[in-house]
Motif scaffolding. Structure first.
Motif, PDB file in Angstrom:
ATOM      1  N   LEU A   3       0.822  -1.212   0.000  1.00  0.00           N
ATOM      2  CA  LEU A   3       0.000   0.000   0.000  1.00  0.00           C
ATOM      3  C   LEU A   3       0.853   1.258   0.000  1.00  0.00           C
ATOM      4  O   LEU A   3       0.468   2.294  -0.519  1.00  0.00           O
ATOM      5  CB  LEU A   3      -0.904  -0.016   1.249  1.00  0.00           C
ATOM      6  CG  LEU A   3      -1.721   1.244   1.540  1.00  0.00           C
ATOM      7  CD1 LEU A   3      -2.744   1.442   0.440  1.00  0.00           C
ATOM      8  CD2 LEU A   3      -2.401   1.136   2.886  1.00  0.00           C
ATOM      9  N   ILE A   4       2.041   1.204   0.611  1.00  0.00           N
ATOM     10  CA  ILE A   4       2.846   2.395   0.810  1.00  0.00           C
ATOM     11  C   ILE A   4       3.500   2.814  -0.492  1.00  0.00           C
ATOM     12  O   ILE A   4       4.231   2.056  -1.118  1.00  0.00           O
ATOM     13  CB  ILE A   4       3.938   2.147   1.862  1.00  0.00           C
ATOM     14  CG1 ILE A   4       3.291   1.545   3.112  1.00  0.00           C
ATOM     15  CG2 ILE A   4       4.678   3.417   2.205  1.00  0.00           C
ATOM     16  CD1 ILE A   4       2.193   2.400   3.677  1.00  0.00           C
ATOM     17  N   PRO A   5       3.276   4.045  -0.965  1.00  0.00           N
ATOM     18  CA  PRO A   5       3.880   4.517  -2.206  1.00  0.00           C
ATOM     19  C   PRO A   5       5.344   4.888  -1.987  1.00  0.00           C
ATOM     20  O   PRO A   5       5.830   4.955  -0.871  1.00  0.00           O
ATOM     21  CB  PRO A   5       3.042   5.746  -2.548  1.00  0.00           C
ATOM     22  CG  PRO A   5       2.573   6.246  -1.221  1.00  0.00           C
ATOM     23  CD  PRO A   5       2.393   5.025  -0.356  1.00  0.00           C
ATOM     24  N   ALA A  54      -0.958  -1.578   5.992  1.00  0.00           N
ATOM     25  CA  ALA A  54      -0.772  -2.082   4.631  1.00  0.00           C
ATOM     26  C   ALA A  54      -0.513  -3.580   4.631  1.00  0.00           C
ATOM     27  O   ALA A  54      -1.031  -4.314   3.783  1.00  0.00           O
ATOM     28  CB  ALA A  54       0.383  -1.345   3.961  1.00  0.00           C
ATOM     29  N   LYS A  67      -5.167   0.197  -4.000  1.00  0.00           N
ATOM     30  CA  LYS A  67      -4.943   1.515  -4.595  1.00  0.00           C
ATOM     31  C   LYS A  67      -6.005   2.506  -4.133  1.00  0.00           C
ATOM     32  O   LYS A  67      -5.711   3.663  -3.806  1.00  0.00           O
ATOM     33  CB  LYS A  67      -4.950   1.389  -6.120  1.00  0.00           C
ATOM     34  CG  LYS A  67      -4.629   2.695  -6.834  1.00  0.00           C
ATOM     35  CD  LYS A  67      -4.605   2.489  -8.345  1.00  0.00           C
ATOM     36  CE  LYS A  67      -4.303   3.807  -9.066  1.00  0.00           C
ATOM     37  NZ  LYS A  67      -4.310   3.631 -10.542  1.00  0.00           N
ATOM     38  N   LYS A  70      -5.325   3.501  -0.579  1.00  0.00           N
ATOM     39  CA  LYS A  70      -4.197   4.437  -0.542  1.00  0.00           C
ATOM     40  C   LYS A  70      -4.680   5.854  -0.839  1.00  0.00           C
ATOM     41  O   LYS A  70      -4.266   6.822  -0.174  1.00  0.00           O
ATOM     42  CB  LYS A  70      -3.136   4.005  -1.548  1.00  0.00           C
ATOM     43  CG  LYS A  70      -1.924   4.929  -1.586  1.00  0.00           C
ATOM     44  CD  LYS A  70      -0.824   4.368  -2.475  1.00  0.00           C
ATOM     45  CE  LYS A  70      -1.265   4.286  -3.931  1.00  0.00           C
ATOM     46  NZ  LYS A  70      -0.167   3.810  -4.809  1.00  0.00           N
ATOM     47  N   GLU A  71      -5.586   5.997  -1.799  1.00  0.00           N
ATOM     48  CA  GLU A  71      -6.122   7.317  -2.145  1.00  0.00           C
ATOM     49  C   GLU A  71      -6.914   7.900  -0.959  1.00  0.00           C
ATOM     50  O   GLU A  71      -6.829   9.097  -0.666  1.00  0.00           O
ATOM     51  CB  GLU A  71      -7.015   7.214  -3.374  1.00  0.00           C
ATOM     52  CG  GLU A  71      -6.255   6.883  -4.657  1.00  0.00           C
ATOM     53  CD  GLU A  71      -7.195   6.599  -5.822  1.00  0.00           C
ATOM     54  OE1 GLU A  71      -8.431   6.687  -5.622  1.00  0.00           O
ATOM     55  OE2 GLU A  71      -6.701   6.278  -6.913  1.00  0.00           O
ATOM     56  N   TYR A  73      -6.400   7.212   2.194  1.00  0.00           N
ATOM     57  CA  TYR A  73      -5.434   7.591   3.224  1.00  0.00           C
ATOM     58  C   TYR A  73      -4.821   8.962   2.909  1.00  0.00           C
ATOM     59  O   TYR A  73      -4.700   9.821   3.783  1.00  0.00           O
ATOM     60  CB  TYR A  73      -4.338   6.542   3.344  1.00  0.00           C
ATOM     61  CG  TYR A  73      -3.133   7.075   4.092  1.00  0.00           C
ATOM     62  CD1 TYR A  73      -3.191   7.276   5.464  1.00  0.00           C
ATOM     63  CD2 TYR A  73      -1.967   7.426   3.404  1.00  0.00           C
ATOM     64  CE1 TYR A  73      -2.113   7.808   6.148  1.00  0.00           C
ATOM     65  CE2 TYR A  73      -0.886   7.961   4.083  1.00  0.00           C
ATOM     66  CZ  TYR A  73      -0.958   8.150   5.460  1.00  0.00           C
ATOM     67  OH  TYR A  73       0.106   8.683   6.122  1.00  0.00           O
ATOM     68  N   ARG A  74      -4.403   9.161   1.641  1.00  0.00           N
ATOM     69  CA  ARG A  74      -3.780  10.434   1.247  1.00  0.00           C
ATOM     70  C   ARG A  74      -4.731  11.603   1.503  1.00  0.00           C
ATOM     71  O   ARG A  74      -4.330  12.654   2.023  1.00  0.00           O
ATOM     72  CB  ARG A  74      -3.401  10.388  -0.228  1.00  0.00           C
ATOM     73  CG  ARG A  74      -2.112   9.612  -0.509  1.00  0.00           C
ATOM     74  CD  ARG A  74      -1.877   9.556  -1.996  1.00  0.00           C
ATOM     75  NE  ARG A  74      -0.546   9.088  -2.318  1.00  0.00           N
ATOM     76  CZ  ARG A  74      -0.153   8.725  -3.533  1.00  0.00           C
ATOM     77  NH1 ARG A  74      -1.012   8.788  -4.541  1.00  0.00           N
ATOM     78  NH2 ARG A  74       1.072   8.315  -3.755  1.00  0.00           N
TER      79      ARG A  74
END
Length: 757
Positions: A3-5, A54, A67, A70-71, A73-74
């Motif tokens: 998950l972590i970018p 993650a 994905k 993740k969006e 979370y951001r």
């Protein structure tokens, strides 16, 4: 897929440090937040890690779902920029922790996204439309269901709290993930409650124990249920908690050898019987021990079953084989066996419970279940969440939970306001249950203390509304009879029958209570309006205000009282939901008199011109069964919430006690001049035990122009005297006095008097 970018600003615990905020967010009751300090705080140990979340999600979510998470979370991280919790942690650590708890239940991507976003609408004023555009309607609906109604002004904190609970529970009825996320949110807040002020800790802990603990139990989330209980206990009674924790720790060392010996014996015995099983000891929760000590008035040393054992077997039949094997190893305690497999609990829980006399005479509790039963016992509905209601293959647990959630919608449709809705729901959250049977052997689960009327409404509202009598185990019984496990209940209905207001005094379930109140509100609306108009007019005259109110003043009153019309306001007064004296004082303030919020004399309601009682008002005005007032008696009226006016005699002992508790709910009443009906009254006689005495007394009552509606007899031990009790119908007090004189002259009557409460 991780998950972590690659972006280091989103890459783990260090990324969670607060950054300068463009705006200073306000405090949040949900996340225990406060505005960012001028200097970034030092992060304490244990801050939730995005990488840890993650790892959990990667085990069961697809790359495309990861994905989307993740969006979310951001976006949440951006919205909570600079916001910190009271402990000094960056606020984003709270949504991450909530999402981690949901990930432990393996909830889907939409639920995880909603967990990460659950405070953005409430704290950062993000609109629902924006969430729909970014993350889709399902996620936005979940977040909306979790957000408080802070933009609406309420008359009191209690009303605001009730409305927030109503919103959350109704959202839960359409999607159970709402309450799962809310429970995860509450659990993390309870785990981090130490930083709050003592008064706020007690308030939040009390709210948790009162609402969230029973909801977790009702949904079968036993792990959350037990932890929330213990956390609430530790904040409500910190000294008791610490003392008990110390005692349990000491007992743990003292009983280690006993526990070890029992484990070894049970494992070897089950192995000899060729039963594959996991056996492990378990310690009862501190709150469970405290509740037992308090309920049975025991000291800690007297609570012997602090430890229990769980036996998880490989198949359903082996549950009963293991039970027999254990009973051959240790002697069972009589009356301490419960089969929750054959008849499961309301929340789907299944296990065999038995208490055995272990080594050294110590009682030991065993729970025997399969792996599937164990999974359901620990995770409940979270193991099979119910938002896919279109699935025709719902498990029994799903069907039960779905039925309960649907009942919330039924209660909402019949309920007048949020506080009443919450009251009904709380009633249904009691964990103890009784299991009864229909004549066709269908099992019905009801709360402990439920009556035949509750049973009727649990079948269908129409059956409850038309109930006239009940047979329990093929014998006629009163409608208020409390049901017991195993009872066979048969309801007799009549289409002309209607609910009685007296049912509200003994029904237990929220569904029955809301249905009865709804019926009384709608069927008796004209009577309630007339009574309410009369009460308000007298209250206004007492303040020297003309009852004919200008249209502009009525409009202001309706806006501020949340009533839709003047008739609705009158009806609320007539059924006791609003106090006429308080509405009149509010009007006095609106027209420029003293402040509407000024203290009101509790005796003011009783000092109004008396309300006239004619005896033909219907169910909006009732004569109290405790004292049975008749014309000629001094009387006083009690305004009961949603039940109208109850008339007592002035010397009724029950009325005196209740008036001392709620003095503002009592008003002055008087008898009307023309009373064209008879009134019930009770008399008691002490008579000789001789032939024909009952016939002579009954004949004299008839000759005195009175009707007998009930007769009962009590016999003394020596069989010399009898005590007769009659309920008779008379015109007034003068008529009753003449009847008493006539009956007193009957041979064999030693004493006669009117029976009071």
């Amino acid at each position: 897929m991780n998950l972590i970018p690659a972006d280091p600003t989103l890459a783990g615990p260090s990324a969670l440090a607060p950054r300068p905020a463009a705006k200073a967010p306000g405090a949040s009751a949900s996340g225990l937040a406060t505005s960012a300090p001028s200097m970034p705080p030092v992060l304490p140990a244990g801050v939730a890690s995005v990488s840890h979340l993650a790892d959990k999600l990667a085990d069961y979510l697809s790359p495309s779902d990861l994905k989307k998470v993740k969006e979310a979370y951001r976006f949440s991280d951006e919205m909570h920029l600079g916001q910190v919790r009271r402990s000094g942690e960056p606020y984003i650590s709270h949504p991450i922790a909530v999402a981690e708890i949901c990930a432990d239940w393996k909830l889907d991507a939409q639920a995880i996204m909603a967990a990460l976003l659950h405070d953005v609408m409430e704290d950062q004023d993000v609109k629902k439309d924006e969430l729909i555009e970014r993350f889709g309607a399902p996620v936005a609906s979940l977040v909306d269901g979790l957000s408080k109604l802070e933009k609406i002004e309420f008359q009191s904190q209690i009303e605001a709290q009730a409305e927030n609970f109503r919103k959350m529970l109704l959202a839960m009825a359409s999607d159970v993930r709402v309450i799962l996320i809310k429970l995860a949110d509450r659990l993390h807040n309870m785990r981090t409650l130490d930083v709050m002020a003592p008064a706020k800790k007690r308030r939040i802990a009390s709210e948790t124990m009162e609402v969230y603990v029973p909801i977790a139990h009702r949904l079968g989330l036993n792990n959350i249920y037990r932890e929330l209980q213990d956390l609430s206990f530790s904040h409500l009674y910190p000294l008791r908690y610490r003392t008990l924790a110390k005692a349990v720790k000491a007992a743990r060392g003292n009983r280690r050898e006993v526990v070890k010996k029992i484990l070894e014996s049970v494992k070897s015995t089950l192995a000899i019987a060729d039963i594959e099983a996991e056996v492990y000891g378990r310690e009862k929760t501190l709150y469970g021990i405290y509740k037992k000590m308090r309920g049975k008035r025991l000291s800690f040393s007297q609570v012997l079953d602090v430890y229990g054992f769980r036996v998880v077997v490989d198949s359903f039949p082996n549950c009963y084989v293991a039970l027999g094997t254990l009973h051959s190893l240790y002697k069972p305690m009589p009356g301490k066996f419960k089969d929750y497999i054959a008849i499961r609990k309301l929340n789907g829980y299944q296990s065999l419970h038995t208490t055995l006399i272990g080594p050294y005479g110590t009682p030991v509790e065993f729970q025997i279940r399969t792996q599937d039963m164990h999974r359901t016992a620990e995770s409940g509905v979270a193991a099979h969440w119910l938002y896919k209601t279109g699935d025709s293959n719902l498990s029994d647990l799903q069907q039960r939970t779905h039925a309960w959630l649907q009942s919330l919608l039924d209660i909402q449709q019949q309920t007048g306001d949020s506080a009443e809705f919450l009251e009904h729901v709380k009633v249904d959250l009691f964990p103890d249950s009784v299991y009864v049977f229909t004549p066709k052997s269908k099992i019905i689960a009801l709360p402990r203390g439920a009556t035949a009327v509750d049973f009727a409404y649990s079948i269908h509202t129409g059956i409850g509304d038309h109930t006239v009598s009940v047979k329990i185990n093929n014998e006629t019984a009163p409608l208020r009879t409390e049901l017991r496990n195993g009872d066979i209940v048969e309801i007799v209905t009549d289409t002309s029958s209607r609910p009685s207001p007296t049912w509200l005094s003994f029904v237990r379930t929220g569904k029955a209570r809301s249905a009865i109140r709804h019926h009384l509100r709608t069927i008796n609306l004209p009577e309630s309006i007339v009574l309410g108009r009369q009460l308000l007019a007298q209250a206004l005259l007492n303040l020297s205000i003309a009852p004919e109110l200008p249209a502009a003043l009525v409009e202001r009153l309706l806006n501020e009282s949340s009533a839709k019309s003047l008739d609705e306001l009158y009806a609320d007064i007539g059924i006791g939901k609003r106090m006429a004296a308080l509405v009149a004082r509010h009007l006095f303030g609106l027209i420029g008199g003293e402040s509407a919020s000024a203290p009101i004399d509790h005796n003011s309601a009783a000092e109004l011109d008396p309300v006239t009682i004619c005896g033909s008002e219907g169910v909006s005005v009732q004569l109290a069964p405790c004292c049975l007032p008749i014309p000629g008696d001094q009387i006083i009226g009690q305004l009961r919430r949603d039940q109208g006016l109850l008339v007592h005699t002035g010397d009724c002992t029950l009325a005196k006690r209740q008036r001392a508790k709620e003095p503002d709910r009592w008003i002055a009443v008087k008898w009307g001049v023309e009373l064209n009906r008879r009134f019930d009254s009770r008399i008691k006689l002490l008579i000789n035990n001789e032939k024909g005495i009952l016939a002579r007394v009954a004949a004299e009552i008839g000759e005195s122009d009175a009707n007998i509606t009930y007769v009962g007899m009590d016999e003394d031990k020596e069989h010399v005297l009898h005590q007769l009790r009659f309920t008779i119908q008379v015109k007034d007090r003068v008529h009753l006095a003449g009847l008493l004189r006539n009956v007193r002259r009957v041979t064999g009557v030693n004493r006669i008097l009117r029976e009071r409460s």
